[in-house]
Design a protein around this motif. Structure first.
Motif, short mmCIF file in Angstrom:
data_model
loop_
_atom_site.label_atom_id
_atom_site.label_comp_id
_atom_site.label_asym_id
_atom_site.label_seq_id
_atom_site.Cartn_x
_atom_site.Cartn_y
_atom_site.Cartn_z
N ASP A 1 0.99 -1.04 0.04
CA ASP A 1 0.04 0.11 -0.15
C ASP A 1 0.79 1.48 0.05
O ASP A 1 0.52 2.25 -0.62
N ASP A 2 1.72 1.20 0.81
CA ASP A 2 2.82 2.30 0.82
C ASP A 2 3.50 2.36 -0.61
O ASP A 2 3.60 3.77 -1.03
N ALA A 3 3.86 1.50 -1.32
CA ALA A 3 4.49 1.54 -2.68
C ALA A 3 3.31 2.17 -3.65
O ALA A 3 3.83 2.85 -4.53
N LEU A 4 2.20 1.58 -3.38
CA LEU A 4 1.04 2.16 -4.35
C LEU A 4 0.97 3.55 -4.25
O LEU A 4 0.73 4.44 -5.39
N THR A 5 0.90 4.20 -3.04
CA THR A 5 0.64 5.50 -2.57
C THR A 5 1.95 6.24 -3.12
O THR A 5 1.81 7.41 -3.89
N ALA A 6 3.19 5.72 -3.06
CA ALA A 6 4.35 6.56 -3.42
C ALA A 6 4.22 6.64 -4.89
O ALA A 6 4.59 7.68 -5.72
N LEU A 7 3.84 5.52 -5.61
CA LEU A 7 3.91 5.71 -7.10
C LEU A 7 2.76 6.39 -7.75
O LEU A 7 2.89 7.00 -8.75
N THR A 8 1.40 6.56 -6.80
CA THR A 8 0.51 7.50 -7.27
C THR A 8 1.05 8.90 -7.22
O THR A 8 0.86 9.88 -7.95
N ASN A 9 1.78 9.29 -6.07
CA ASN A 9 2.20 10.73 -5.78
C ASN A 9 3.17 11.02 -6.82
O ASN A 9 3.12 12.21 -7.11
N ASP A 10 4.13 10.20 -7.29
CA ASP A 10 4.98 10.69 -8.22
C ASP A 10 4.56 10.56 -9.66
O ASP A 10 5.66 10.77 -10.49
N GLY A 11 3.32 9.97 -9.99
CA GLY A 11 2.99 9.84 -11.16
C GLY A 11 3.18 8.70 -12.06
O GLY A 11 2.57 8.42 -13.08
N ARG A 12 4.07 7.70 -11.45
CA ARG A 12 4.37 6.70 -12.19
C ARG A 12 3.21 5.61 -12.37
O ARG A 12 3.04 5.02 -13.42
N LEU A 13 2.27 5.47 -11.46
CA LEU A 13 1.12 4.66 -11.44
C LEU A 13 0.35 5.16 -12.35
O LEU A 13 -0.32 4.25 -13.45
#
Length: 404
Positions: free
Chosen positions: A224-236
């Motif tokens: 979940d933390d990785a998904l949040t980080a990827l969302t925040n940096d635009g990667r997701l």
């Protein structure tokens, strides 16, 4: 996905590992996907990025869930898969009507809203019979959505790809289909374009997630933390933008919704579902009223037994929904203003269920199951036995009973 009602031949198969990392260790997390799902390639791509961001070594397990997609697999089978073949399932679909609660699995936050939509192919050369035809994938939520539309002929296809093709080839004017199937079809046929509109139904909205078994549940916060980080940096967003629902079909709060312009460039045009009656998704009329058809307590006991053997695999032992919609609670029988009727549900069930052998039960058996569903949603038994005819004739909106 031929989502959450299709049957799947889930057999135990030897796992063939494909490394996600250059030198995975013996302790690498084993990830399964649903190989028949249109989103399988995306699920693997997202899994690679998420587990890399979480610094977790991982490998893919090929065919860990067999050769089908994610529909129709029981909680028991999925629990076994997560105990033996793999630690995590990528691309597990969840919704308010089928959240797979009641099992041992636990789930990450969603990484893509990937629901059911209504599509058309502008300019397609429609045969006369096709002008009133709606295609849907057999024994899936698409069929449950499509069957609610009056005055249309249904074209039921065996796969989501064939459902899209029914529109592309002019065999149907419209199709209700899992949106990733539309994307996958466009990838294989870039010359094709479709208009896409919402399928306004509680069965239409799904999120793709990661599912964890008991032995891997401790990984969930890191994922979940990785998904949040990827969302925040635009990667997701970059990974999923090709698969994201067009703007007017997506939730306003969804962070990864593309602009209308980008959707048009990708070969999808946004349809105005309010332009005409024929272009709209029309729910079962809930006009009418009166008392529900009477049913006896004894037949609900028989209905419960039949439900356990024929329905629980997909709809859950507690009617909570697994990979098919829940048959209890507000998503199925809301307190008021239901879009489903008792007769509509009974007719659909008796015609199309169970998914592996539609219509295999006797008429009275279906009536007993319907009685059990009414009891489970707060209706009280009476002195008269429910029959197939009385159930089929009921125009009563299926709202929760007074005891529920």
């Amino acid at each position: 996905m031929n989502h959450p009602l299709n049957s799947i031949r889930a057999v135990s198969m030897l796992a063939a590992c494909v490394a996600l990392t250059p030198s995975p260790s013996d302790a690498a997390v084993k990830i399964c996907t649903f190989p028949g799902s249109p989103s399988a390639a995306l699920d693997r791509t997202v899994a690679q990025a998420v587990f890399a961001r979480a610094s977790i070594a991982a490998t893919f397990i090929a065919k860990g869930i067999g050769e089908g997609d994610d529909d129709g697999v029981s909680l028991r089978e999925l629990d076994k898969t997560l105990a033996r073949e793999c630690d995590v399932i990528a691309g597990f679909p969840r919704s308010t009507v089928a959240d797979a609660s009641g099992g041992k699995m636990r789930f990450s936050r969603g990484y893509l809203r990937a629901g059911y939509v209504s599509i058309e192919a502008p300019g397609a050369d429609l045969q006369d019979a096709a002008k009133r035809t709606v295609a849907a994938t057999y024994a899936s939520p698409a069929q449950l959505i499509a069957v609610q539309q009056p005055d249309v002929k249904l074209d039921l296809e065996n796969t989501s790809a064939l459902t899209v093709e029914a529109v592309a080839k002019g065999r149907a004017q419209r199709a209700i289909v899992w949106y990733p199937a539309v994307v996958a079809y466009r990838m294989a046929h870039p010359e094709r374009s479709f208009s896409v509109a919402s399928a306004h139904s509680p069965y239409a909205d799904w999120q793709l997630t990661f599912a964890f078994g008991p032995k891997s549940e401790a990984l969930r916060p890191r994922i979940d933390d990785a998904l949040t980080a990827l969302t925040n940096d635009g990667r997701l967003h970059e990974l999923t933008k090709q698969w994201t629902l067009p703007a007017d079909t997506a939730s306003a709060r969804h962070p990864d919704t593309p602009s209308t312009a980008s959707s048009a460039r990708s070969g999808f045009m946004l349809a105005d579902m309010n332009a005409s009656r024929e272009g709209r998704f029309i729910k079962i009329a809930n006009e009418g009223g009166g008392e529900p058809p009477s049913f006896e307590q004894a037949q609900t006991t028989h209905g419960k037994t039949l439900y356990a053997s024929s329905c629980a695999k997909c709809h859950g032992a507690q009617l909570q929904g697994v990979t098919a919609p829940a048959l209890q609670g507000p998503a199925f029988a809301p307190p008021s203003n239901s879009h489903l009727t008792v007769g509509g549900i009974f007719t659909y069930m008796a015609t199309n269920m169970p998914a592996d052998r539609p219509g295999k039960l006797k008429d009275q058996d279906y009536a007993d199951i319907m009685a059990f569903l009414l009891l489970s949603n707060g209706y009280k038994p009476g002195a008269t036995k429910m029959t197939a005819d009385s159930a089929r004739a009921s125009k009563l909106p299926l709202n929760a009973g007074p005891a529920h």
